[in-house]
Design an enzyme around this catalytic site. Structure first.
Site, PDB file in Angstrom:
ATOM      1  N   ASP A 113      13.460  48.115  29.848  1.00 46.18           N
ATOM      2  CA  ASP A 113      12.062  47.974  30.261  1.00 46.18           C
ATOM      3  C   ASP A 113      11.878  46.668  31.016  1.00 46.18           C
ATOM      4  O   ASP A 113      12.770  45.812  31.058  1.00 46.18           O
ATOM      5  CB  ASP A 113      11.098  48.121  29.085  1.00 46.18           C
ATOM      6  N   GLU A 146       6.451  51.086  30.784  1.00 44.74           N
ATOM      7  CA  GLU A 146       7.406  50.385  31.642  1.00 44.74           C
ATOM      8  C   GLU A 146       8.835  50.570  31.164  1.00 44.74           C
ATOM      9  O   GLU A 146       9.751  49.874  31.600  1.00 44.74           O
ATOM     10  CB  GLU A 146       7.072  48.891  31.697  1.00 44.74           C
TER      11      GLU A 146
END
Length: 566
Positions: free
Chosen positions: A432, A475
């Site tokens: 991420d 994300e």
């Protein structure tokens, strides 16, 4: 080499036939010249109504040949038959070249003389009265005539390399031609008898009856072929009911088209929205490699015009048709064409183009049947493409365009089962964006979305065919690596980390450097099932976050890191 052999064999037969005719001319009784012309004229009518095939024809003309042989001898039979062939095929051509017409005439001459030799060997010359011995000779004449004709036709086809009729086997032609010959033998005997009793009038009347019977036979054969075309359509419909991908459907179109009509080369173009053109997706025949990858733009040339018009067209002879006579490409090397758009609900899906070296190789009935096949295929193609779009939409992340969490879950199960069956490893990278919340808070969610889109593109291009890149959520991204162990996955993860760190993200008003953290776990070393593999990779990612971010951590390395609550 094959063409040279074909031309040599053809002209050898033509030359031999011409030489025999020249030698026989002095043996003709020209007092019966008018009668010969009548027999030749009746032969023209029989040949013109013949049912033609690439490897033979069905004609009642043999009755006239046999009657002429009985009444006037072999020279008259050879000359009248040759004239009938030259006139019927030369003045009313059906797509045959001059060389083919001359070959057919010479073939008839040689068959007559071979039959004459067999007749003489068994019963002596044919005379005014037919004895029992001569009947055997006439049967030998008929059998040898039939055999030599088919041998010469086979020689012509074999050396030329032409396709045979796709709906008609050699056995069909031999069977039908044999039955026609057996019917013509008594008809020829009766014709010779009527000539002696009534003169030419009896011959003409019987010939008219034969022509009627031959016309009925012609209708029967055409009906039989039409039924076989319907059977081909049935095979297409049944095949399309199966779950086929687009490429399989296109290959099926070319295959089933050849079941209906023989052709030299064929190609199916499919509309490409990305390239805004029709792109060759399947091809068959000797020009397959040259046609593969070719493109046709809207309205480009005759083929593009047909595609835009949406109506099929036949080119009977490309050398004489002003629409394509000067057009480059296939139109310069092939003679006959069928160009058929693939339409589904008036939507232009693609184009089928088939061509042959023979002029007049395709007819309206072919066009109708192939159009039906193309219509069925177009609907199947449109449905398949729509289903693929729906599947892609269901499996694709709407923002980044890569696979979504739903597809990740499905693919992880598939790859894990495969790994268990084969004993190969499977690795998972979870990653991420570091401090992504700060990017959203400081520069806005539009900038954050732009970062995710560009990062997804970078990951997809870098991983390529080695693995499957998915957006796991927010994300966070997941990368499946089939056949890859944790160590090699860690090396790839490090390469990805450096690549992202060095990449300049084109996002307005935002620092261009973005950093990511990555965790790696592998099957079967770190986990035994799908849930555990995700959990271990996620723990490794958490370890990378807790130990400074912008780094790669393998699950097997967690024990060596400072103590944390993993």
């Amino acid at each position: 080499m094959r063409r040279l052999t074909h031309v040599a064999c053809t002209w050898l037969v033509v030359g031999l036939g011409a030489w025999v005719l020249a030698r026989l001319f002095s043996s003709l009784d020209l007092d019966y010249g008018g009668h010969f012309l009548v027999f030749a004229g009746l032969g023209v009518a029989a040949e013109w109504l013949a049912v033609n095939f690439p490897h033979g024809q069905l004609s009642g003309g043999f009755a006239l040949v046999l009657a002429t042989f009985i009444l006037f001898g072999a020279p008259a039979a050879a000359w009248t038959g040759a004239l009938a062939t030259l006139i019927s095929q030369g003045f009313w051509p059906r797509g045959n070249s001059l060389r083919t017409v001359l070959f057919n005439a010479a073939q008839h001459v040689l068959a007559v003389m071979a039959g004459n030799y067999a007749c003489h060997r068994l019963a002596g010359p044919a005379g005014d009265q037919i004895s029992t011995g001569q009947v055997a000779g006439l049967l030998a004449f008929s059998g040898v005539y039939f055999l030599v004709n088919h041998l010469l036709v086979s020689l012509y086809i074999t050396t030329s390399g032409k396709y045979r009729h796709p709906l008609l086997s050699r056995g069909d032609a031999l069977r039908w031609d044999g039955l026609t010959c057996l019917f013509c033998i008594p008809a020829g005997l009766l014709m010779s008898y009527l000539y002696r009793e009534t003169g030419l009038s009896g011959v003409v009347l019987l010939s008219l009856l034969l022509l009627v019977i031959q016309f009925v036979l012609r209708l029967y054969v055409h009906t039989e072929l039409a039924n076989r075309e319907l059977l081909a359509l049935y095979h297409v419909a049944r095949a399309l009911n199966q779950k086929l991908d687009v490429q399989e459907i296109l290959n099926l179109v070319l295959k089933e088209t050849r079941r209906v009509v023989s052709y030299h080369s064929g190609v199916v173009y499919l509309w490409s929205g990305e390239k805004c053109c029709y792109e060759a997706r399947a091809a068959a025949g000797p020009f397959r490699d040259k046609l593969a990858g070719s493109m046709i733009f809207k309205g480009e040339g005759f083929t593009g015009w047909v595609a835009e018009k949406g109506e099929p067209e036949i080119i009977y002879n490309a050398r004489e048709d002003p629409r394509v006579r000067h057009e480059p490409g296939l139109f310069q090397v092939l003679r006959s064409f069928m160009i058929i758009p693939l339409l589904a609900d008036n939507r232009k899906v693609g184009i089928l183009v088939v061509g042959d070296k023979r002029p007049f190789a395709f007819h309206e009935n072919h066009l109708h049947t192939i159009s039906v096949i193309c219509g069925q295929a177009a609907v199947a193609i449109a449905s398949t493409l729509l289903m693929k779009q729906l599947e892609d939409s269901a499996n694709t992340d709407g923002l980044t365009g890569i696979y979504n969490h739903r597809y990740f879950t499905y693919r992880l199960g598939v790859e894990l089962r495969y790994a268990r069956e084969t004993g190969l490893p499977l690795a998972l990278i979870m990653l991420d964006v570091d401090n992504f919340k700060l990017i959203n808070d400081r520069f806005g969610h539009v900038a954050g979305d732009a970062v995710l889109v560009e990062l997804a593109r970078l990951l997809r291009d870098a991983v390529g065919e080695r693995g499957v890149v998915c957006r796991y959520g927010g994300e966070e991204f997941a990368i499946l690596l089939p056949g890859c162990d944790a160590a090699r996955a860690g090396e790839l993860a490090e390469d990805l980390r450096r690549m992202v760190r060095e990449h300049h993200f084109a996002v307005k008003d935002m620092p261009r450097q973005v950093r990511i953290s990555l965790g790696v776990a592998g099957y079967p070393r770190d986990a035994r099932d799908a849930d555990m593999l995700v959990k271990m990779a996620d723990r490794a990612l958490y370890g990378a976050k807790r130990t400074g971010k912008d780094r790669v951590v393998l699950y097997g390395q967690l024990a060596d890191l400072p103590r944390q609550e993993w």
